[in-house]
Enzyme design. Structure first.
Site, mmCIF file in Angstrom:
data_model
loop_
_atom_site.group_PDB
_atom_site.id
_atom_site.type_symbol
_atom_site.label_atom_id
_atom_site.label_comp_id
_atom_site.label_asym_id
_atom_site.label_seq_id
_atom_site.Cartn_x
_atom_site.Cartn_y
_atom_site.Cartn_z
ATOM 1 N N SER B 127 3.464 -3.060 -2.274
ATOM 2 C CA SER B 127 3.302 -4.229 -3.143
ATOM 3 C C SER B 127 2.722 -3.827 -4.491
ATOM 4 O O SER B 127 1.960 -2.849 -4.585
ATOM 5 C CB SER B 127 2.345 -5.219 -2.468
ATOM 6 O OG SER B 127 1.866 -6.175 -3.389
ATOM 7 N N TYR B 151 -5.980 -6.658 0.579
ATOM 8 C CA TYR B 151 -4.542 -6.487 0.844
ATOM 9 C C TYR B 151 -3.988 -5.315 0.031
ATOM 10 O O TYR B 151 -3.316 -4.423 0.564
ATOM 11 C CB TYR B 151 -3.819 -7.787 0.485
ATOM 12 C CG TYR B 151 -2.324 -7.749 0.567
ATOM 13 C CD1 TYR B 151 -1.667 -7.955 1.771
ATOM 14 C CD2 TYR B 151 -1.551 -7.535 -0.570
ATOM 15 C CE1 TYR B 151 -0.285 -7.943 1.841
ATOM 16 C CE2 TYR B 151 -0.170 -7.525 -0.518
ATOM 17 C CZ TYR B 151 0.468 -7.729 0.691
ATOM 18 O OH TYR B 151 1.836 -7.714 0.748
ATOM 19 N N LYS B 155 -2.498 -1.717 1.366
ATOM 20 C CA LYS B 155 -1.168 -1.206 0.993
ATOM 21 C C LYS B 155 -1.294 0.168 0.329
ATOM 22 O O LYS B 155 -0.498 1.073 0.609
ATOM 23 C CB LYS B 155 -0.474 -2.196 0.046
ATOM 24 C CG LYS B 155 -0.026 -3.500 0.711
ATOM 25 C CD LYS B 155 1.105 -3.281 1.696
ATOM 26 C CE LYS B 155 1.692 -4.590 2.218
ATOM 27 N NZ LYS B 155 2.694 -4.368 3.290
#
Lengths: 327, 327
Positions: B127, B151, B155
C-alpha cells in the site's frame, strides 16, 4: 535513575557503561542502578557507586523481556544483536534474536505502559546495513531501506516497530544508524569489514595487517568514542524535535582506504604503513562494493550529533582511548 | 496450475479471481485448481472449469499457513489485511493479522522450500500507506518508508520480509504498492478515503454524495481494473529483472478533487456534479493532508505496469465494469 543496557557485554555496551560511570550520571541526573544484560553476564563496571545487576539472558526466551521491564528502568539501551554473518548463515536464529527479541522487548514495554503508564526512553542501535546497493553518494536521509542481508532487514524492521510504538505513545524511542566503528579495539576478528580497523590498529602497535580490498574502496566510519557520544546524546536530548521519524543516520566520515592509510602515515609514519600487506580477497571485495560509501546525515547533525571530520582524528581517538595516549 | 488467493472475499480478491476465470488461465497456463480463502468463506466463481476450494480461515492461527501451503500452490496472491482504521484502533489485532499472518505464510513457504524445494510465486498487496508525510511530489521510487499508521508499518515490514525471503531463494516474491482504488464499487463505506469514490460512484447513478475535503486535495488513484492488471502482470512477469528490490510503487493518476469533479462533468454532465454536497470534515481534512499526492513509479512503468492516464478513463472503466457500459 535506573539504566537497563541490553547487549552490555559488547564493545559498545561496555563503553557506554563506562562513560555513564565516568560521567557520574546521565543528562544531569544521578544513576542509582544499572542493569547490565547480555547472552553472557557482563562485567560490573569499576567505580560505580550505585547498584549494579548483571544477568545472562536470552532476550527472545519467553518471559525474559517482561522480567527486564518489571523493575521499570528509566532508560533502555538496546544494543543486543547477533552479527551480520551469523544472521545470514542461521536464518532462524537471526530472526529470533534480532527481530523477535526486539519485538518482545517493545511488547513488554507496551504492556507495562498499558498497566501503569510506564514510559521509558528507548535507545536502539541500528545500522547502515538497512540500506543496500546500488547506493548514491552521499546517501540522503530520505533514502529507502532495501537491505541486502537478513541482519539489515531485521534492523530495518526494528526501526519501523520503534517508530510505530513511539507514535502510539508506548515509549519514547530513537534508532541510531551507526556507521562502521573504526578503530575497533581488540584483536582482528572474522567480520568481513574487520580490515578497516585491522590496517590501522595493528600497525599502530608494530604488528602486520592484511588489506584484502583495493585502496579505492570508500566507506563510512566513526570512532567508538563518537558512537558512545551518539548514544548518550540520544538518551538525553528532547526527542519531540524528531517528530514521528525516529530513526536517524548518524554523522560519520566518508573515506577511501587510501585516505585511511595516508592518515596512518601522518600519525604514525612510513614504518607503520609498511606493515600493511595487500592480499586481495575477491569475496570481500564483492561484499564491500555494496557497502555504504557515506550519508548526508543532515537531520542528525542538525539535532546535535557530532563525529570526527578526519581519519587523523579517528586514529588519535583510538590512541587516546586504547593506547594510553601514545602509539 | 494451482492458485491460492488469501483475502479472496475482498474486492480485489474477487476481481482477480474473476479475471483468472475469464482469461481461462494465467500467463498462458491452464488453471486446474483455485483455493480461495478469507475470514469468511469466499464465493466460488461462476464459470470455472477447474476445482475450487473455498475456506474460512484465520491466517494467524497456529497451523493455518502450513495447511494452506500443504497443497503446494504455484502462485499465491496475498491480499488479506485488516484495514487501516481497525489496525490503528486495535493495535494487537493489527499486528496479529497484518504482520504475524504474513510472516506465518512466508515461514510456511520457507519450511516447505527446505523440505522439498517448493518455490512458488508470491504476489503481495502492499500500500502507499508505507510512506508518511511530509512527502515530496512526486514521490521517487527510492523514498524512505516512514509510515504514520500501524497498517502502513505492517505493510512496510511485510515488504522487508518478502524481499529477504526472496533474496534467500525461499520463494519468488513481489510486493505491489497499490494506489487508492477509485472508483470502488459497492456502497459508501466508513473508510476516511471513501469520499474519493463516493463523489463519483453515487452521482453516476443519480444519488447524492458528500465531499468532506477542499477541491485542492491531491491524491494518487488507480481503477480496480488497473489494480487487477497489476496483480496479473506481477504473477506472470519475469521477476529476475527486479533484482533484490522486490517492492514496487505502482503507476497511477495524481489528481486533485477538482480534477476528479471536472472529469465527472465531462463524462456525466452538470446534473451529476450537482449531486456533490460539500460538508468539510476537519478530521478527514487533517488525515488526507498527510496522504500521498503521487509517485514517480519509474521502475514499475519500465517493468510494464500500466494505469489510466486520466480521470475520464477511470470513470469510464467503472461504467464499463460496474454499470454495464452506461451510467
Amino acid at each position: 535513575m535506573h539504566i537497563l543496557t541490553i547487549g552490555a557485554a559488547g564493545m559498545l555496551g561496555r563503553k557506554v557503561t563506562q562513560r555513564l560511570v565516568d560521567d557520574e550520571g546521565l543528562g544531569g541526573q544521578k544513576i542509582d542502578a544499572m542493569t547490565l544484560v547480555d547472552v553472557v553476564a557482563p562485567d560490573a563496571p569499576a567505580g560505580f557507586a550505585g547498584k549494579t545487576t548483571t544477568l545472562a539472558i536470552d532476550l527472545s526466551a519467553p518471559g525474559t523481556a517482561a522480567q527486564l521491564i518489571a523493575t521499570r528502568p528509566d532508560v533502555i539501551f538496546h544494543f543486543a544483536a547477533i552479527v551480520s554473518g551469523e544472521a545470514e548463515a542461521d536464518f532462524e536464529k537471526g530472526y529470533r534474536i534480532n527481530l523477535d527479541g526486539t519485538r518482545d522487548l517493545f511488547e513488554a514495554i507496551r504492556l507495562a505502559h498499558v498497566a501503569d503508564g510506564y514510559f521509558p526512553r528507548v535507545v536502539f542501535a541500528s545500522s547502515i546495513a538497512v540500506v543496500g546497493a546500488p547506493l548514491p553518494f552521499p546517501i540522503p536521509d530520505d533514502f529507502h531501506t532495501t537491505p541486502l542481508t537478513s541482519y539489515g532487514t531485521q534492523k530495518a524492521i526494528s526501526e519501523l516497530l520503534l517508530a510505530d510504538y513511539t507514535r502510539h505513545g508506548f515509549f519514547d524511542g530513537i534508532g541510531i544508524r551507526l556507521p562502521t566503528l573504526c578503530i575497533r579495539p581488540g584483536t582482528p576478528n572474522k567480520a568481513a569489514s574487520g580490515f578497516f580497523s585491522n590496517i590501522l590498529r595493528e600497525p599502530l602497535v608494530g604488528k602486520p595487517a592484511v588489506l584484502p580490498v583495493p585502496d579505492t574502496i570508500r566507506h563510512w566510519h566513526t570512532s567508538p568514542r563518537s558512537a558512545v557520544g551518539f548514544m548518550i546524546h540520544a538518551a538525553t536530548m528532547d526527542l519531540a524535535a524528531l517528530g514521528p521519524r525516529r530513526n536517524l543516520s548518524m554523522p560519520g566520515l566518508s573515506a577511501t582506504v587510501a585516505e585511511q592509510i595516508e592518515a596512518l602515515r601522518r600519525v604514525a609514519g612510513d614504518d607503520a604503513v609498511a606493515l600493511i600487506r595487500r592480499e586481495p580477497d575477491p569475496a570481500i571485495i564483492r561484499m564491500c562494493e555494496g557497502w555504504a560509501p557515506g550519508f548526508e546525515a543532515t537531520r542528525a547533525r542538525a539535532l546535535g550529533f557530532t563525529a570526527e571530520d578526519s581519519f587523523d582524528a579517528i586514529i588519535r581517538a583510538h590512541i587516546e582511548d586504547e593506547l594510553g595516549g601514545a602509539p
